[in-house]
Motif scaffolding. Structure first.
Motif, mmCIF file in Angstrom:
data_model
loop_
_atom_site.group_PDB
_atom_site.id
_atom_site.type_symbol
_atom_site.label_atom_id
_atom_site.label_comp_id
_atom_site.label_asym_id
_atom_site.label_seq_id
_atom_site.Cartn_x
_atom_site.Cartn_y
_atom_site.Cartn_z
ATOM 1 N N LYS A 161 0.876 -1.239 0.106
ATOM 2 C CA LYS A 161 0.005 -0.059 0.084
ATOM 3 C C LYS A 161 0.838 1.343 -0.076
ATOM 4 N N SER A 162 1.953 0.920 0.176
ATOM 5 C CA SER A 162 3.273 2.479 0.040
ATOM 6 C C SER A 162 2.795 3.333 -1.020
ATOM 7 N N PRO A 163 2.755 2.848 -2.201
ATOM 8 C CA PRO A 163 2.246 3.859 -3.231
ATOM 9 C C PRO A 163 1.038 4.703 -2.992
ATOM 10 N N GLU A 164 0.078 3.961 -2.622
ATOM 11 C CA GLU A 164 -1.274 4.615 -2.360
ATOM 12 C C GLU A 164 -1.016 5.575 -1.234
ATOM 13 N N ILE A 182 -28.094 3.860 -8.249
ATOM 14 C CA ILE A 182 -26.478 4.114 -8.049
ATOM 15 C C ILE A 182 -26.108 2.708 -7.550
ATOM 16 N N PRO A 183 -24.700 2.437 -7.972
ATOM 17 C CA PRO A 183 -24.074 0.967 -7.753
ATOM 18 C C PRO A 183 -23.992 0.784 -6.004
ATOM 19 N N VAL A 184 -24.371 -0.512 -5.567
ATOM 20 C CA VAL A 184 -24.388 -0.522 -4.248
ATOM 21 C C VAL A 184 -23.495 -0.093 -3.236
ATOM 22 N N ASN A 185 -22.317 -0.278 -3.431
ATOM 23 C CA ASN A 185 -21.198 0.388 -2.351
ATOM 24 C C ASN A 185 -21.101 1.869 -2.385
ATOM 25 N N GLU A 186 -21.357 2.587 -3.670
ATOM 26 C CA GLU A 186 -21.397 3.797 -3.587
ATOM 27 C C GLU A 186 -22.649 4.238 -3.148
ATOM 28 N N LEU A 187 -23.782 3.954 -3.111
ATOM 29 C CA LEU A 187 -24.818 4.214 -2.635
ATOM 30 C C LEU A 187 -24.760 3.868 -0.795
ATOM 31 N N LYS A 188 -24.585 2.970 -0.541
ATOM 32 C CA LYS A 188 -24.083 2.787 0.908
ATOM 33 C C LYS A 188 -23.427 4.120 1.533
ATOM 34 N N THR A 218 -11.117 0.707 -0.264
ATOM 35 C CA THR A 218 -11.479 -0.301 0.445
ATOM 36 C C THR A 218 -10.935 -1.587 -0.128
ATOM 37 N N GLU A 219 -10.793 -2.582 0.800
ATOM 38 C CA GLU A 219 -10.161 -3.753 0.013
ATOM 39 C C GLU A 219 -10.685 -4.326 -1.302
ATOM 40 N N GLU A 221 -12.090 -2.564 -3.770
ATOM 41 C CA GLU A 221 -11.432 -1.309 -4.627
ATOM 42 C C GLU A 221 -10.164 -1.627 -4.978
ATOM 43 N N ARG A 222 -9.415 -1.984 -3.690
ATOM 44 C CA ARG A 222 -7.987 -2.243 -3.880
ATOM 45 C C ARG A 222 -7.644 -3.223 -4.774
ATOM 46 N N SER A 223 -8.241 -4.574 -4.670
ATOM 47 C CA SER A 223 -7.868 -5.568 -5.386
ATOM 48 C C SER A 223 -8.331 -5.258 -6.857
ATOM 49 N N GLU A 224 -9.247 -4.535 -6.962
ATOM 50 C CA GLU A 224 -9.724 -3.827 -8.478
ATOM 51 C C GLU A 224 -8.241 -3.034 -9.070
ATOM 52 N N THR A 225 -8.048 -2.305 -8.444
ATOM 53 C CA THR A 225 -6.851 -1.267 -8.871
ATOM 54 C C THR A 225 -5.923 -2.246 -9.268
#
Lengths: 735, 261
Positions: A375-378, A592-598, A651-652, A654-658
Motif C-alpha cells: 500500500k506504500s504507493p497509495e 446508483i451502484p450498491v457500495n457507492e449508494l451505501k 476499501t479492500e 477497490e484495492r484488488s480491482e486497482t
C-alpha cells in the motif's frame, strides 16, 4: 783531461719496506689508537699517523694494518663491555650510551687516520670500511654480548611499559640506544634494530594492549572505550617521534589498531546500552562520528558498522510500515517515514560525512522496507494529496515545497511506480473536479518534480488533465453565451457547469450512469447538443460518480445550502416527492451502484451533516431494511454545509480491482517492451531478452520473470515471435 | 559385382535408410543410392527430390511398375469422395482405411494423410489427393498398400518423426489456435508410447492442473524435445532453458512426486 764518462741515470729504486719496519710502524699506530681510546688524542700528530698508515698500505702491508686494527678494537671493546654489564640495573643503559658515544668519536678519528687504507686496501680486498668495522666490532662485543643483549631489551621494554602506565621516563636514552645505536649497528640496513628491538617491541605492545583492552571493555561503555582507544593510538604515534625509528610507525599503527579496534569491533558495536543501536536510537552523533573515524582505520571496520546500521534501520522500518495499527492512520505513517529519513540523513551527514558505503546501505534498506507494504504507493499519493489541498493551515508554501521534495525521496524508493501513478491520477482528479487544489502553481510544481524524476511520459497524462480543465472553462463560457441566446428559462433554475474530460488522461471512466432527475437531464442534453455541434465525431459519457452539486434546502428552522456529490443530489431530490423512502426504493429509483449508494447514505445520515435520518441499529452501516427520512429538524450554525465524501483510502475490494488493472496494464507494457526489443535486435537469446526487458521497465515497476515468459509465449502464439529452429533458446522477430 | 561393392560400403544406418527410400519411392537400389547420396543421407530430402524429379544425373525411372495412371487416380478419388463435393470426408476416409486393411487407430493412417499433404483432418481435397498419390507413385489401393511398410519406417528416423509430429498438430487442431486437451492426449498416446518415462506423469499433470486447457503449438512442439533431452529424474532440466511455462510447471509438479517414490 778525463775520459768521456757516461753519466747514467739509474731509475729510482723502490725501497722495500722490511717486515721489521712494518711492524714498528704498526706499533706506532697501535699505540696511537690506544691513546685515542683513552681520550688522550691531543698529543698525537695526525700527519705522522696518516703517513704511517699510508706507507704501510703502499708497501703491501695493508693486511697487517687491517688485522691489527681489528684486534685492537676488539680488545678495547671487550674491556668496555665489562664496564657496561658491570653496571647495576638501569645504569647499564647509561653506561652503554656513554660507551657508544665515545666509540663513535674514537672511530671517526681512527677513520681519518686510516683514510688511505679505507680507500685502497678496503676496496681492493672487499672488506668493511674502518668505520663499519668499528660498528661490527661494537655490535658483536657489546650490543649483542650475551650479558648485555637481553638485559638491554628488557630494560627498554620496561621503560616503555612504565611510560604507558603513566610514569615519566628518560626518552633521550631510549632514543639514543634504540633509534640510533641499533639502527647504525645494522650497517647497511635496519636488521639489528628490527631483530634486537622492533620485533620484540611489537610483540610486547600487542600483549600489553590485548590485556588492557580486554579489561577496559569489560567495564566501560563503548563511547568511553573509543575515547581511550583514540588516546592510546595518539600516544603510540607520538612514541615513534620520541624514541623509535620512523620505519616502525606503520607496523606499530597496525599492531595497536588490531588490538584495540579489530579485535573488539564486533563487541563494541553490539554493546547493549552503548553500542551502535543505542547511538542510532538516541542520535548520538558525536559517538557515531568517533566510531566512524576509529573503525575506518581497519579493514572491515566500516563494513561492520554498515551491517549493524542496515539491520537496525531495516527492522525499525519494517516494524513501522507493517504495523497494522499504524496503517490505519496513513498520513501519520508517511509522516513518520519522513521523520525517519530526516533522522538518518542527518546522521549520515554529521557523523559519516555522506560516506558512499553508508549512504548506499541506507538507501538499500529504505528501498527494501518501503516496498514491503504494497500500500506504500497509495499512502504516499494520499500524503501528497493532503499537502496539495486547500485549507492547509499554518504552513507556508515554502515549507510545503520542502516537504514535497522530501516525499519525492521516498517516491524514488518505490518499485511500483506505476501503482503510484494510478493513485496519483485518481487523487488529482478528485482535487481538480472538486476544486480542492491549493493552487494551479503548486500542482504544476509537483508535476515538474515527478517529471524530473520519471521523465516526460510519466507526467504527460497528468498534464493532459490540466489542459482539459482549462478547455472546459473556455467551453463553459461559450455555453453560457449560448444559453443566454436561448433565453433565461432554457436551463430552468439550474446553474450547470460541465467539465469535459479526455478519456485517456483521467482515471478509468465509469460506465454506470445513475438516474438523474428530469430537470437535470434536460440541462445535460442541452449541453451535449451544444458541445457536439462544436466537436463533430466525439462521444460524451456522463460521469455521475464524479460530479458535485449545490442544493438549496429548506429545513424547519431555516434554509441551508448543501454541497453534495451528484449521487447525494440524486438521493436528496427524491425527498422532494415524499418524506420517507426505504433503502430498496432509493436503490431502484436512483440506480446508483450498491457500495457507492451505501457510502453516500452514510455520509448523509451519520456525519456532521445529518440531513437524513435512518432506522437501523448501526449508524455507520446501511442495511436492506433501513428506512430513510428527511430530517427537517436539522440545525447548523453554518449556512453552507459540506457533505462531500473525500478522497479516502480504498476499501479492500477497490484495492484488488486497482491491482488487477495495474496487472493488466503491466502485461501490455511487458509485451510492448518485448516487441520493441525484438524489433530492433531481430534475434535474441532467452535470458538476455528477459534481463533487457526487466531493465527497460525497471523505472516503472519490477516485472516478474515468469510473467515475462508467459508474454513471450503469447507473442509466439500470435506469431509476433518464433523460436529459432536451431536453438530453442533463441527467439526471432517475425515482421 | 559393382553394385554389391557399392552396397558393401554402406553402414547399417545407411542400409536402413536406403530400404526406407526404396519402400516409399518404389525405385531400385541403384537409383535409391543416387538419391540418398545426393541428399547426404537425409531421407526426407531424398524423397522430396525424387518426387520433384530434381536429380539431374539419373534419368527418370521408366519401368512400368513406376508409371502412374492419372485416370486411375481420378477414378479412385471419385470412389471415395463425398456425394456432391470435391473432397474425401469421413465416410471416404473410413472406406480408404478399410480397403487398405488398416485399423482406423493405426498411426499409418496419419502417416498417409501426411504424405498425401492433407492440411486438416476433416477432409482430403481433390488436389491434395491427386498430387499426393502422384508423388507416392500410386494409382491403386494395392500400390498404396505396398507403400505402408515404407511409411512406418519413417517413424524410426528422428528427423522425419519430428516433422510428422509437428505436422500432426496443425492437422488435428481444427479452426482454433490451440489443440483440444483430450485430443492431444490421445495423439500423444499414439505417438509417444514408450518414448519417455514421464508420459504418464505428464497426463496426470494435465488432468489435475490444466483441466480444460488447450495445448499451444509451442508447447506441443517442445514437448518432444523435452522428452528426448530430459533424463528420468529431471536432473539435467534447465529452469532458464526457455521451456514453455506449461513444461516448467510440469517439472515442479513432477519432481516431488518422483521423490515420493
Amino acid at each position: 783531461m778525463n775520459k768521456k764518462s757516461k753519466i747514467t741515470i739509474k731509475p729510482f729504486r723502490h725501497v722495500q719496506m722490511s717486515e721489521e719496519y712494518a711492524d714498528k710502524t704498526w706499533q706506532l699506530i697501535h699505540r696511537a689508537i690506544v691513546e685515542i681510546h683513552k681520550q688522550n688524542a691531543s698529543g698525537l700528530s695526525f700527519e705522522e699517523l696518516y703517513r704511517n698508515g699510508y706507507n704501510m698500505v703502499l708497501h703491501q702491508y695493508g693486511d697487517l694494518l687491517y688485522k691489527g686494527l681489528k684486534s685492537t678494537l676488539q680488545t678495547h671493546l671487550e674491556e668496555e663491555s665489562k664496564k657496561v654489564y658491570g653496571a647495576i640495573d638501569e645504569n647499564m643503559m647509561t653506561e652503554l650510551d656513554k660507551a657508544w658515544a665515545s666509540h663513535k668519536v674514537c672511530m671517526l678519528l681512527i677513520r681519518d687516520i686510516l683514510t688511505y687504507m679505507d680507500r685502497k686496501y678496503v676496496q681492493d680486498n672487499n672488506q668493511p670500511t674502518v668505520y663499519n668495522l668499528g660498528l661490527i666490532q661494537f655490535r658483536e662485543n657489546i650490543a649483542r654480548n650475551p650479558r648485555i643483549k637481553d638485559r638491554l631489551l628488557n630494560l627498554s621494554l620496561g621503560m616503555i611499559e612504565r611510560e604507558r602506565k603513566g610514569e615519566p621516563i628518560n626518552r633521550g636514552l631510549l632514543k639514543s640506544i634504540n633509534a640510533q645505536m641499533l639502527v647504525d649497528l645494522g650497517v647497511n640496513g635496519r636488521s639489528v634494530y628490527e631483530e634486537d628491538f622492533e620485533k620484540p617491541f611489537l610483540a610486547n605492545t600487542s600483549t600489553f594492549y590485548k590485556l588492557e583492552s580486554d579489561e577496559f571493555i569489560a567495564s566501560n561503555t563503548c563511547s568511553d572505550y573509543m575515547k581511550k582507544a583514540e588516546e592510546r593510538i595518539k600516544e603510540e604515534m607520538e612514541r615513534v617521534t620520541h624514541y623509535l625509528d620512523p620505519s616502525t610507525e606503520p607496523k606499530l599503527k597496525e599492531t595497536v589498531e588490531r588490538e584495540l579496534i579489530s579485535t573488539h569491533m564486533k563487541t563494541l558495536s553490539e554493546m547493549e546500552q552503548s553500542g551502535i543501536i543505542s547511538m542510532l536510537q538516541d542520535d548520538k552523533v558525536e559517538d557515531l562520528k568517533r566510531m566512524y573515524h576509529l573503525f575506518g582505520r581497519v579493514a572491515q571496520g566500516h563494513a561492520i558498522m554498515c551491517d549493524h546500521i542496515g539491520k537496525y534501520v531495516r527492522n525499525t522500518g519494517r516494524a513501522l510500515i507493517m504495523d497494522e495499527e499504524k496503517q490505519k492512520d496513513h498520513l501519520q505513517l508517511i509522516q513518520s517515514l519522513l521523520e525517519m529519513k530526516d533522522k538518518f540523513d542527518h546522521i549520515l551527514l554529521a557523523a559519516f560525512n555522506n560516506d558512499k558505503m553508508f549512504s548506499q546501505t541506507l538507501n538499500q534498506v529504505f528501498e527494501y522496507f518501503i516496498n514491503l507494504n504494497p500500500k506504500s504507493p497509495e499512502f504516499i499519493s494520499l500524503f501528497i494529496d493532503e499537502k496539495l489541498k486547500k485549507g492547509l493551515k499554518g504552513v507556508s508554501e515554502e515549507e510545503v515545497d520542502i516537504t514535497l521534495d522530501k516525499v519525492m525521496m521516498l517516491f524514488r524508493f518505490l518499485q511500483e511506480k506505476d501503482v503510484f501513478e494510478k493513485y496519483y491520477k485518481q487523487h488529482l482528479a478528485k482535487r481538480l473536479l472538486l476544486g480542492r487544489s491549493v493552487s494551479d502553481d503548486v500542482e504544476q510544481n509537483m508535476i515538474s518534480k515527478l517529471k524530473a524524476e520519471c521523465g516526460f511520459q510519466f507526467t504527460s497524462k497528468l498534464v493532459g488533465m490540466f489542459t482539459d480543465m482549462k478547455l472546459s472553462t473556455d467551453t463553459m463560457e461559450g455555453f453560457k453565451n449560448h444559453v443566454k441566446e436561448l433565453g433565461d428559462s432554457a436551463l430552468g433554475n439550474i446553474d450547470l457547469n460541465v467539465y469535459v474530460l479526455t478519456t485517456g488522461f483521467w482515471p478509468t471512466p465509469s460506465t454506470v450512469v445513475c438516474n438523474l432527475p428530469a430537470e437535470v437531464t434536460k440541462c445535460c442534453e442541452l449541453f451535449k447538443k451544444f458541445y457536439l455541434s462544436k466537436h463533430n465525431g466525439r462521444r460524451l459519457h456522463w460521469q455521475t460518480n464524479m460530479g458535485t452539486a449545490e442544493l438549496r434546502a429548506v429545513f424547519a428552522n431555516k434554509k441551508h445550502e448543501l454541497s453534495v456529490s451528484t449521487y447525494q443530489m440524486v438521493i436528496l431530490l427524491l425527498f422532494n416527492e415524499r418524506n420517507e423512502f426505504t433503502y430498496k426504493e432509493i436503490h431502484e429509483a436512483t440506480n446508483i451502484p450498491v457500495n457507492e449508494l451505501k457510502r453516500n447514505l452514510v455520509a448523509l445520515t451519520a456525519g456532521k451533516a445529518k440531513i437524513l435520518e435512518k432506522t437501523g441499529a448501526d449508524a455507520k452501516k446501511v442495511e436492506e431494511e433501513d428506512v430513510f427520512s428527511f430530517n427537517s429538524k436539522f440545525k447548523s450554525k453554518l449556512f453552507k454545509i459540506k457533505v462531500l465524501v473525500v478522497a479516502q483510502k480504498e476499501t479492500e475490494p477497490e484495492r484488488s480491482e486497482t491491482r488487477e488493472k495495474v496487472d493488466e496494464e503491466r502485461r501490455h507494457q511487458i509485451e510492448a517492451s518485448i516487441v520493441r526489443i525484438m524489433k530492433s535486435r531481430k534475434t535474441m537469446e532467452h535470458s538476455n531478452l528477459i534481463s533487457e526487458c526487466t531493465q527497460q521497465l525497471s523505472s516503472r515497476f519490477m516485472p516478474n520473470p515468469l510473467v515475462i515468459k508467459k508474454r513471450i509465449e503469447s507473442l509466439i502464439e500470435r506469431e509476433y515471435l518464433e523460436r529459432s529452429k536451431q536453438d530453442r533458446k533463441v527467439y526471432n522477430y517475425l515482421a | 559385382r559393382k553394385r554389391e561393392a557399392k552396397m558393401n560400403k554402406l553402414n547399417g544406418k545407411q542400409k536402413d535408410l536406403l530400404e526406407q527410400f526404396q519402400g516409399i519411392s518404389g525405385t531400385n537400389a541403384n537409383l535409391g543410392l543416387e538419391f540418398m547420396k545426393n541428399s547426404e543421407w537425409n531421407l526426407e530430402v531424398a524423397l522430396n527430390n525424387f518426387f520433384n524429379n530434381s536429380i539431374p544425373s539419373s534419368p527418370p525411372s521408366s519401368s512400368s511398375k513406376d508409371k502412374v495412371d492419372a485416370k486411375k487416380i481420378r477414378e479412385l478419388f471419385a470412389s471415395l469422395q463425398e456425394k456432391d463435393e470435391e473432397k474425401i470426408g469421413e465416410e471416404g476416409m473410413n472406406k480408404l482405411v478399410s480397403s487398405l486393411g488398416l485399423d482406423p487407430d493405426d498411426v499409418v493412417v496419419f502417416l498417409l494423410s501426411w504424405q498425401l499433404g492433407a492440411k486438416n483432418m476433416e477432409e482430403i481435397t481433390k488436389e491434395e489427393f491427386t498430387q499426393g498419390m502422384t508423388q507416392l507413385r500410386c494409382d491403386s489401393f494395392k500400390k498404396l498398400k505396398e507403400r505402408i511398410p515404407g511409411l512406418r519406417a519413417l517413424l524410426a528416423d528422428s528427423k522425419s518423426f519430428k516433422d510428422f509430429y509437428q505436422w500432426i498438430f496443425d492437422y488435428s487442431k481444427g479452426t482454433q489456435k490451440c489443440l483440444d486437451g483430450d485430443m492431444a492426449v490421445e495423439l500423444w498416446k499414439m505417438l509417444l508410447k514408450d518414448k519417455s518415462p514421464h508420459l504418464e506423469l505428464w497426463f496426470q499433470y494435465l488432468k489435475e492442473e490444466q483441466k480444460g486447457r488447450g495445448i499451444s503449438k509451442d508447447t506441443w512442439n517442445l514437448l518432444l524435445d523435452f522428452f528426448r533431452s530430459t533424463n528420468s529424474d529431471f536432473s539435467n532440466y534447465d529452469a532458464d532453458g526457455a521451456w514453455p511455462t506449461m513444461i516448467d510447471s510440469f517439472v515442479d509438479f513432477a519432481r516431488p512426486k518422483l521423490k515420493a517414490k
